[in-house]
Design a protein around this motif. Structure first.
Motif, PDB file in Angstrom:
ATOM      1  N   VAL A  34     -18.770 -34.812 -37.353  1.00 65.40           N
ATOM      2  CA  VAL A  34     -18.126 -33.598 -37.083  1.00 65.40           C
ATOM      3  C   VAL A  34     -18.772 -33.110 -35.753  1.00 65.40           C
ATOM      4  N   THR A  35     -17.834 -33.072 -34.550  1.00 70.85           N
ATOM      5  CA  THR A  35     -18.222 -32.547 -33.251  1.00 70.85           C
ATOM      6  C   THR A  35     -17.850 -31.163 -33.051  1.00 70.85           C
ATOM      7  N   PHE A  36     -18.969 -30.244 -32.784  1.00 67.71           N
ATOM      8  CA  PHE A  36     -18.731 -28.902 -32.631  1.00 67.71           C
ATOM      9  C   PHE A  36     -18.965 -28.438 -31.398  1.00 67.71           C
ATOM     10  N   ASP A  37     -17.957 -27.885 -30.498  1.00 69.48           N
ATOM     11  CA  ASP A  37     -18.293 -27.576 -29.142  1.00 69.48           C
ATOM     12  C   ASP A  37     -18.578 -25.937 -29.200  1.00 69.48           C
ATOM     13  N   HIS A  38     -19.781 -25.592 -28.935  1.00 67.32           N
ATOM     14  CA  HIS A  38     -20.193 -24.223 -29.135  1.00 67.32           C
ATOM     15  C   HIS A  38     -19.530 -23.280 -28.285  1.00 67.32           C
ATOM     16  N   LYS A  39     -19.240 -23.940 -26.935  1.00 66.40           N
ATOM     17  CA  LYS A  39     -18.542 -23.004 -25.755  1.00 66.40           C
ATOM     18  C   LYS A  39     -17.486 -22.695 -26.311  1.00 66.40           C
ATOM     19  N   LYS A  40     -16.433 -23.572 -26.984  1.00 67.94           N
ATOM     20  CA  LYS A  40     -15.133 -23.294 -27.479  1.00 67.94           C
ATOM     21  C   LYS A  40     -15.108 -22.177 -28.445  1.00 67.94           C
ATOM     22  N   HIS A  41     -16.469 -21.850 -29.210  1.00 66.87           N
ATOM     23  CA  HIS A  41     -16.285 -21.098 -30.478  1.00 66.87           C
ATOM     24  C   HIS A  41     -17.251 -19.797 -30.193  1.00 66.87           C
ATOM     25  N   ALA A  42     -17.655 -19.675 -29.030  1.00 65.78           N
ATOM     26  CA  ALA A  42     -18.531 -18.507 -28.331  1.00 65.78           C
ATOM     27  C   ALA A  42     -17.644 -17.251 -28.473  1.00 65.78           C
ATOM     28  N   GLY A  43     -17.856 -16.339 -28.994  1.00 61.36           N
ATOM     29  CA  GLY A  43     -17.270 -15.142 -28.807  1.00 61.36           C
ATOM     30  C   GLY A  43     -15.812 -14.797 -29.812  1.00 61.36           C
ATOM     31  N   VAL A  44     -15.677 -15.990 -30.836  1.00 64.00           N
ATOM     32  CA  VAL A  44     -14.955 -15.975 -31.938  1.00 64.00           C
ATOM     33  C   VAL A  44     -14.991 -14.711 -32.629  1.00 64.00           C
ATOM     34  N   LYS A  45     -14.232 -14.023 -32.959  1.00 59.66           N
ATOM     35  CA  LYS A  45     -14.464 -12.746 -34.000  1.00 59.66           C
ATOM     36  C   LYS A  45     -15.350 -12.008 -33.300  1.00 59.66           C
ATOM     37  N   GLY A  46     -15.584 -11.922 -31.788  1.00 52.31           N
ATOM     38  CA  GLY A  46     -16.380 -11.145 -31.212  1.00 52.31           C
ATOM     39  C   GLY A  46     -17.778 -10.912 -31.512  1.00 52.31           C
ATOM     40  N   GLU A  47     -18.409 -11.568 -32.058  1.00 50.84           N
ATOM     41  CA  GLU A  47     -19.705 -11.658 -32.366  1.00 50.84           C
ATOM     42  C   GLU A  47     -20.516 -13.024 -32.924  1.00 50.84           C
ATOM     43  N   CYS A  48     -21.791 -13.141 -32.627  1.00 52.65           N
ATOM     44  CA  CYS A  48     -22.462 -14.348 -32.882  1.00 52.65           C
ATOM     45  C   CYS A  48     -22.562 -14.417 -34.444  1.00 52.65           C
ATOM     46  N   LYS A  49     -22.871 -13.160 -35.018  1.00 53.86           N
ATOM     47  CA  LYS A  49     -23.285 -12.889 -36.451  1.00 53.86           C
ATOM     48  C   LYS A  49     -22.059 -13.487 -37.181  1.00 53.86           C
ATOM     49  N   ALA A  50     -20.733 -13.798 -36.727  1.00 52.16           N
ATOM     50  CA  ALA A  50     -19.641 -14.476 -37.455  1.00 52.16           C
ATOM     51  C   ALA A  50     -20.338 -15.749 -38.040  1.00 52.16           C
ATOM     52  N   CYS A  51     -21.040 -16.571 -37.495  1.00 51.42           N
ATOM     53  CA  CYS A  51     -21.636 -17.532 -38.014  1.00 51.42           C
ATOM     54  C   CYS A  51     -23.265 -17.601 -38.115  1.00 51.42           C
ATOM     55  N   HIS A  52     -24.001 -16.839 -37.081  1.00 51.39           N
ATOM     56  CA  HIS A  52     -25.509 -16.861 -37.278  1.00 51.39           C
ATOM     57  C   HIS A  52     -25.938 -15.595 -37.842  1.00 51.39           C
ATOM     58  N   GLU A  53     -27.157 -15.796 -38.227  1.00 46.90           N
ATOM     59  CA  GLU A  53     -27.845 -14.795 -38.950  1.00 46.90           C
ATOM     60  C   GLU A  53     -28.061 -13.633 -38.177  1.00 46.90           C
ATOM     61  N   THR A  54     -28.247 -13.638 -36.848  1.00 47.17           N
ATOM     62  CA  THR A  54     -28.420 -12.558 -35.933  1.00 47.17           C
ATOM     63  C   THR A  54     -27.627 -12.345 -34.672  1.00 47.17           C
ATOM     64  N   GLU A  55     -27.325 -11.163 -34.154  1.00 53.35           N
ATOM     65  CA  GLU A  55     -26.722 -11.147 -32.978  1.00 53.35           C
ATOM     66  C   GLU A  55     -27.073 -12.132 -31.795  1.00 53.35           C
ATOM     67  N   ALA A  56     -28.546 -12.426 -31.742  1.00 48.67           N
ATOM     68  CA  ALA A  56     -28.938 -13.324 -30.698  1.00 48.67           C
ATOM     69  C   ALA A  56     -28.766 -14.754 -31.046  1.00 48.67           C
ATOM     70  N   GLY A  57     -27.876 -15.153 -32.105  1.00 46.21           N
ATOM     71  CA  GLY A  57     -27.740 -16.661 -32.458  1.00 46.21           C
ATOM     72  C   GLY A  57     -28.829 -17.330 -33.295  1.00 46.21           C
ATOM     73  N   GLY A  58     -29.149 -18.467 -32.842  1.00 48.79           N
ATOM     74  CA  GLY A  58     -30.364 -19.133 -33.540  1.00 48.79           C
ATOM     75  C   GLY A  58     -29.693 -19.939 -34.492  1.00 48.79           C
ATOM     76  N   LYS A  59     -30.693 -20.464 -35.661  1.00 48.64           N
ATOM     77  CA  LYS A  59     -30.531 -21.202 -36.431  1.00 48.64           C
ATOM     78  C   LYS A  59     -29.363 -20.552 -37.404  1.00 48.64           C
ATOM     79  N   ILE A  60     -28.618 -21.358 -38.070  1.00 55.37           N
ATOM     80  CA  ILE A  60     -27.694 -21.055 -39.168  1.00 55.37           C
ATOM     81  C   ILE A  60     -28.309 -21.392 -40.558  1.00 55.37           C
TER      82      ILE A  60
END
Length: 92
Positions: A34-60
């Motif tokens: 699976v190829t995941f383009d982070h740039k394409k997904h950045a800002g989806v749902k308005g925040e990093c926490k939609a996928c990441h543990e924190t608003e600063a991003g980092g490991k999932i």
């Protein structure tokens, strides 16, 4: 001097975030990678926490097959765009 150090640290932090947003990640899977383009997904749902543990991003936390199938496919269905079938993400 303290202000200069603080400004340099902030600049490096922001530059690191900008680089992270441009990443294309390949997640290996038995039925095709699976190829995941982070740039394409950045800002989806308005925040990093939609996928990441924190608003600063980092490991999932919990990232794996079950997490991805629930989170990614669920979001794609909810947003009404993006792949939702196996072969649309998994490419051999």
């Amino acid at each position: 001097m303290k202000r200069l150090i603080a400004a340099a640290a902030l600049t490096l932090f922001c530059a690191g975030l900008a680089v992270a947003h441009d990443k294309v990640v390949v997640l290996e899977a038995k039925n095709g990678n699976v190829t995941f383009d982070h740039k394409k997904h950045a800002g989806v749902k308005g925040e990093c926490k939609a996928c990441h543990e924190t608003e600063a991003g980092g490991k999932i936390a919990g990232m794996g097959k079950d997490w991805a199938h629930k989170t990614c496919t669920g979001c794609h269905k909810e947003m009404g765009k993006g792949p939702t079938k196996c072969g649309e993400c998994h490419k051999k």
